[in-house]
Motif scaffolding. Structure first.
Motif, PDB file in Angstrom:
ATOM      1  N   GLU A  44       0.829  -1.198   0.000  1.00 50.73           N
ATOM      2  CA  GLU A  44       0.000   0.000   0.000  1.00 50.73           C
ATOM      3  C   GLU A  44       0.868   1.254   0.000  1.00 50.73           C
ATOM      4  OE1 GLU A  44      -3.450   2.088   2.735  1.00 50.73           O
ATOM      5  OE2 GLU A  44      -2.617   0.161   3.308  1.00 50.73           O
ATOM      6  N   ASP A  72       0.215  -6.892   1.958  1.00 50.80           N
ATOM      7  CA  ASP A  72      -0.891  -7.330   2.817  1.00 50.80           C
ATOM      8  C   ASP A  72      -1.208  -8.796   2.570  1.00 50.80           C
ATOM      9  OD1 ASP A  72      -1.131  -4.917   4.033  1.00 50.80           O
ATOM     10  OD2 ASP A  72      -2.864  -4.248   2.880  1.00 50.80           O
ATOM     11  N   LYS A  77      -4.799  -8.251   6.639  1.00 52.20           N
ATOM     12  CA  LYS A  77      -6.045  -7.568   6.258  1.00 52.20           C
ATOM     13  C   LYS A  77      -7.078  -7.666   7.383  1.00 52.20           C
ATOM     14  CE  LYS A  77      -5.488  -7.967   1.296  1.00 52.20           C
ATOM     15  NZ  LYS A  77      -5.952  -8.530   0.045  1.00 52.20           N
ATOM     16  N   ARG A  80      -6.068  -5.228  10.017  1.00 51.35           N
ATOM     17  CA  ARG A  80      -6.322  -3.839   9.612  1.00 51.35           C
ATOM     18  C   ARG A  80      -7.800  -3.485   9.827  1.00 51.35           C
ATOM     19  NH1 ARG A  80      -1.673  -1.960   8.558  1.00 51.35           N
ATOM     20  NH2 ARG A  80      -0.281  -2.905   7.049  1.00 51.35           N
ATOM     21  N   GLU A  81      -8.678  -4.439   9.573  1.00 48.53           N
ATOM     22  CA  GLU A  81     -10.107  -4.207   9.857  1.00 48.53           C
ATOM     23  C   GLU A  81     -10.339  -4.108  11.364  1.00 48.53           C
ATOM     24  OE1 GLU A  81     -12.629  -3.529   7.789  1.00 48.53           O
ATOM     25  OE2 GLU A  81     -11.141  -3.519   6.188  1.00 48.53           O
ATOM     26  N   LYS A  82      -9.632  -4.927  12.126  1.00 56.75           N
ATOM     27  CA  LYS A  82      -9.795  -4.931  13.571  1.00 56.75           C
ATOM     28  C   LYS A  82      -9.245  -3.643  14.195  1.00 56.75           C
ATOM     29  CE  LYS A  82      -9.074  -8.062  17.464  1.00 56.75           C
ATOM     30  NZ  LYS A  82      -8.419  -9.283  17.923  1.00 56.75           N
ATOM     31  N   GLU A  83      -8.182  -3.061  13.601  1.00 57.74           N
ATOM     32  CA  GLU A  83      -7.585  -1.849  14.155  1.00 57.74           C
ATOM     33  C   GLU A  83      -8.464  -0.620  13.918  1.00 57.74           C
ATOM     34  OE1 GLU A  83      -3.854  -0.329  12.610  1.00 57.74           O
ATOM     35  OE2 GLU A  83      -4.518  -0.611  10.554  1.00 57.74           O
ATOM     36  N   LYS A  84      -9.403  -0.708  13.000  1.00 52.58           N
ATOM     37  CA  LYS A  84     -10.310   0.426  12.774  1.00 52.58           C
ATOM     38  C   LYS A  84     -11.255   0.625  13.951  1.00 52.58           C
ATOM     39  CE  LYS A  84     -10.158   0.118   7.768  1.00 52.58           C
ATOM     40  NZ  LYS A  84     -10.885  -0.207   6.542  1.00 52.58           N
ATOM     41  N   GLY A  85     -11.403  -0.414  14.770  1.00 56.78           N
ATOM     42  CA  GLY A  85     -12.259  -0.333  15.955  1.00 56.78           C
ATOM     43  C   GLY A  85     -11.466   0.114  17.169  1.00 56.78           C
ATOM     44  N   ASP A  86     -11.805  -0.454  18.320  1.00 59.30           N
ATOM     45  CA  ASP A  86     -11.159  -0.094  19.578  1.00 59.30           C
ATOM     46  C   ASP A  86      -9.804  -0.794  19.680  1.00 59.30           C
ATOM     47  OD1 ASP A  86     -10.671   0.893  22.053  1.00 59.30           O
ATOM     48  OD2 ASP A  86     -12.062  -0.440  23.120  1.00 59.30           O
ATOM     49  N   TRP A  87      -8.760  -0.015  19.904  1.00 61.87           N
ATOM     50  CA  TRP A  87      -7.407  -0.569  19.981  1.00 61.87           C
ATOM     51  C   TRP A  87      -7.182  -1.343  21.270  1.00 61.87           C
ATOM     52  CZ3 TRP A  87      -2.406   0.619  17.487  1.00 61.87           C
ATOM     53  CH2 TRP A  87      -2.585   0.969  16.151  1.00 61.87           C
ATOM     54  N   THR A 102       4.017  -2.581   8.634  1.00 64.27           N
ATOM     55  CA  THR A 102       4.210  -1.243   8.089  1.00 64.27           C
ATOM     56  C   THR A 102       5.670  -0.816   8.140  1.00 64.27           C
ATOM     57  OG1 THR A 102       1.985  -0.639   8.785  1.00 64.27           O
ATOM     58  CG2 THR A 102       3.468   1.162   8.280  1.00 64.27           C
TER      59      THR A 102
END
Length: 187
Positions: A44, A72, A77, A80-87, A102
């Motif tokens: 990316e 990725d 992947k 990455r979807e899970k990190e968009k929520g609560d860390w 990264t």
């Protein structure tokens, strides 16, 4: 395959120097620079980059590289979807895996000593030892012994007396230190 490389090389050499170095060389008929996909695959692209090119570099002064370090995978992947929520729901291992996807190195790893000083010190010592050996070789085999006028004290005194008698360098040299009227050294 070699003939294709030869054709590309000939076409690149036929272009003017400015076109060979520019990113628009492909538009002028040359091979041009490789595209982002050719260089990085499916990694990316995050931003502008250190020098305007999408490349990866670990730098302390420019901490965000232009592309991610790894491509990725399915597991990344999902993370990455899970990190968009609560860390707080991420485990430390998942955070570490996201970080390593990264970045290649952490700040501590970038700033860690590399041991390059050992190579520099070793090279300096080798150069010094070679210089000493050359000096000794020159002293033994190249240069003759010093003349008697430099090594024999009585001849040195006679040479100084001759310089005084001839009044050599009366302004700033040995003659300026000698009192010609009294026949002795000035105080």
């Amino acid at each position: 395959m070699a003939s294709v490389a030869g054709v590309v090389l000939r076409r690149c050499v036929q272009l003017p120097a400015a076109a060979r170095l520019s990113t628009s060389a492909r538009a002028l008929g040359g091979p041009g620079l490789p595209t982002v996909v050719e260089r990085h695959g499916s990694r990316e692209v995050l931003g502008y980059g250190f020098n305007g090119e999408p490349n990866y570099m670990d730098r302390v002064d420019f901490p965000i590289p232009a592309v991610r370090f790894k491509e990725d995978t399915a597991g990344i992947k999902v993370l990455r979807e899970k990190e968009k929520g609560d860390w707080k729901k991420l485990t430390p291992e998942e955070v570490q895996e996201l970080y390593r996807a990264t970045f290649c190195k952490s700040f501590a790893e970038i700033q860690a000593p590399t041991g390059e000083w050992k190579l520099v010190l070793g090279g300096t010592l080798v150069a010094c030892s070679i210089a000493v050996w050359i000096y000794l070789w020159m002293k033994v085999f190249v240069y003759d012994q010093l003349p008697d006028t430099i090594t024999n004290p009585s001849k040195m005194e006679a040479q100084v007396q001759r310089m005084i008698d001839l009044r050599m360098n009366p302004v700033e040299g040995i003659g300026s230190k000698w009192d010609y009227e009294k026949g002795q050294w000035k105080n």
